[in-house]
Design a protein around this motif. Structure first.
Motif: not given
Length: 589
Positions: A193-197, A214-221, A228-241
């Motif tokens: 997903i490009e163009h996503a903050l 524990a971290a279990c995902g991120v919200t993104l715009h 995808r459009d607007g604000v959404g939630a990506a759920l995951g077992k691990a997040v790598i920043f």
């Protein structure tokens, strides 16, 4: 070699509660951004945020090792800070060089605050990771014998810097890795997903001590051109920043516009510990175009000095030999501080970089990108003195991680400039940044793979974190940048830092609730979310710079000019239960 103890909690001691340096200026910060509720949800095994060398490497390593990976990037895949790296990537590839020598140079540059274990990982695994880059299609400059051509930069005592296209190393590495991602983009095991903050880290139920789970995902715009459009939630077992640096916290920087400290701020809000935040590297030789210039500035790579260019003050006097035995090749903090002091002594706002004696043909071939960019401003590197001055370039601190990229928040990993691995200490050695992103992204991906396979990482249900939400109006960004530049800038003092702290505390953080003349100050949107991140990072940076009462590496205090062994500690920062910033110290082994 141990991989335990995500280190902010290991042997950390709190600063005295009555410490006069910080007790009245530690900020209280929000634990989440003001944002609309998520309108869609996607579930994957691992989420990678960022598309520089660290993010692309992590995504490629994870793609065939876990069932489903989501790669999120703020702009296009090839738009991260990596593409701007001119100098090169450091690794002991020459048979006459050694990891031990690379380790020694790194420790010296880090001014006593490097974690030797992390540096050992970097220098011993680095050569193999660089060769893997070649296997992934990166084309480095070669010598007549066909081997990778190696040069030298400031702080290195051996030729160990690999380049591509002369001064376009980052662009070539980015091209090769993006091509690898594009080749598998239709694979059902990966979504891009490009163009996503990314707005915030989602966390599970609180721990027994009340801290976020524990971290279990991120919200993104998704800004408008993604899948995808607007604000959404990506759920995951691990997040790598792998979100890069903090350059836009300052009025001027070599960083791209996307470098608004999003990952550091989001990790802090989620309860993760930050470390070494006060250590900001100001590149000594950034093209000076006048005091009113803002935004991303043109970097004149350290490699130019590595090839023999000299620094002259505005009287034409070479000054670096009197400052350091390595003269123009001294560590960056030494050169930057010397330039600032020489500017003050001569009443000037810049110094000169003189490369004319190196020859026109050599300069055009060795530094084609720099030559072209300078010509755009009417400056010919082959004939003219180049006006330069320090500007923000790199952040040595970030999200505290262990040797496999784990933060102090379960499920959250970090790699690249957003992370504090302990490799850089108080000052990054030239060209170690690309290598760090490469090595530790590889390690983080490997550890996530193992943890997912073993069932040690499992999906939790996110809950709303306790604490306030915040939104800073985009109109406040220039105010925040001025405070950061005047406070925790190149040369710092208690008075300047306190003024910055007071000014930052006065910036309204409830723009989504506050009205002026009947109008809402601001609504949740990209510019406001970025400005909120800039404000939070500037607040932590100011607090940690005020607390560290010494000068070391990328932290220079006019009122504490000497290095103090009592401060041979990592200064950690995290949010307490009430959102108040808490500082603690971890001894350096």
């Amino acid at each position: 070699m141990t991989t335990t103890a995500p280190a902010a909690d290991a042997a950390a001691t709190s600063l005295p509660s009555s410490d006069p340096a910080t007790d009245d200026v530690l900020p209280r910060l929000a634990t989440r951004l003001a944002a609309p509720p998520a309108g869609w949800t996607v579930q994957v095994d691992a989420i990678v945020v960022g598309s520089g060398i660290a993010g692309l490497t992590a995504a490629l390593e994870l793609r065939t090792r876990v069932p489903r990976v989501l790669l999120v990037t703020k702009d296009l895949l090839g738009s991260g800070s990596t593409v701007w790296a001119q100098g090169g990537i450091a690794a002991a590839l020459d048979p006459e060089d050694s990891p031990a020598a690379h380790l020694s140079d790194t420790l010296v540059a880090g001014a006593g605050l490097c974690d030797p274990r992390a540096v050992e990982v970097l220098v011993t695994e680095g050569p193999a990771r660089v060769r893997e880059l070649v296997g992934r299609g990166a084309v480095f400059d070669t010598a007549p014998d066909g081997q990778i051509s190696l040069t030298r930069e400031g702080g290195h005592h051996a030729d160990r810097i690999a380049h591509a296209g002369g001064d376009a190393t980052g662009a070539e590495i980015s091209r090769a890795l993006v091509a690898q991602i594009e080749a598998v983009r239709d694979d059902p095991g990966i979504e891009v997903i490009e163009h996503a903050l990314v707005l915030d880290v989602l966390t599970g139920p609180p721990d027994a001590d009340g801290r976020p789970g524990a971290a279990c995902g991120v919200t993104l715009h998704v800004i408008g051109e993604g899948q995808r459009d607007g604000v959404g939630a990506a759920l995951g077992k691990a997040v790598i920043f792998a979100t890069g640096g903090i350059g836009q916290v300052f009025r001027s920087s070599t960083n791209p516009p996307q470098a608004t400290g999003d990952g550091i701020a989001a990790a802090l809000r989620a309860g993760a510990a930050l470390g070494d935040v006060e250590f900001v590297q100001f590149h000594p030789t950034v093209l000076w175009l006048g005091s009113g210039v803002k935004g991303q500035l043109t970097l004149v790579s350290e490699a130019v000095r590595g090839e023999g260019a000299l620094l002259l003050d505005t009287d034409g006097v070479r000054f670096m030999p009197d400052v350091h035995p390595m003269a123009e090749l001294a560590p960056r903090d030494v050169v930057a501080h010397a330039i600032v002091r020489q500017m003050a002594a001569t009443g000037s706002d810049h110094v000169w970089l003189d490369a004319r004696h190196l020859g026109a043909d050599f300069l055009r071939k060795r530094f084609p990108t720099i030559h072209e960019r300078l010509l755009e401003h009417g400056i010919d590197l082959t004939n003219d003195l180049v006006p330069v001055a320090p500007a923000q370039h790199y952040h040595s601190g970030g999200v505290v991680t262990d040797l496999v990229g784990r933060s102090s928040l379960r499920g959250l990993y970090a790699a690249g400039e957003v992370a504090c691995t302990g490799v850089h200490g108080a000052n990054r050695l030239a060209s170690n940044s690309l290598l760090e992103g490469l090595v530790f992204a590889h390690r983080a991906a490997k550890h996530v793979t193992e943890q997912v396979a073993a069932g040690a990482l499992h999906q939790q249900e996110p809950v709303v974190r306790a604490g306030d939400e915040a939104l800073v109006a985009a109109a406040s960004r220039s105010r925040v940048q001025r405070l950061a530049t005047d406070g925790p800038g190149v040369l710092r003092s208690a008075d300047g830092l306190r003024r910055a702290a007071v000014g930052l505390a006065a910036v309204p953080t409830d723009a989504h609730q506050r009205h002026d003349d009947g109008r809402l100050l601001a609504a949740p949107q990209v510019a406001e979310w970025e400005t909120t991140n800039v404000h939070q990072v500037a607040s932590v940076l100011t607090a940690t710079a005020l607390a560290r009462e010494e000068s070391r590496g990328g932290h220079a205090r006019a009122d504490f000019p000497a290095t103090d062994e009592r401060w041979r500690v990592r200064l950690n920062a995290r949010l307490g239960h009430d959102g108040r910033l808490e500082l603690s110290r971890t001894p350096i082994d």
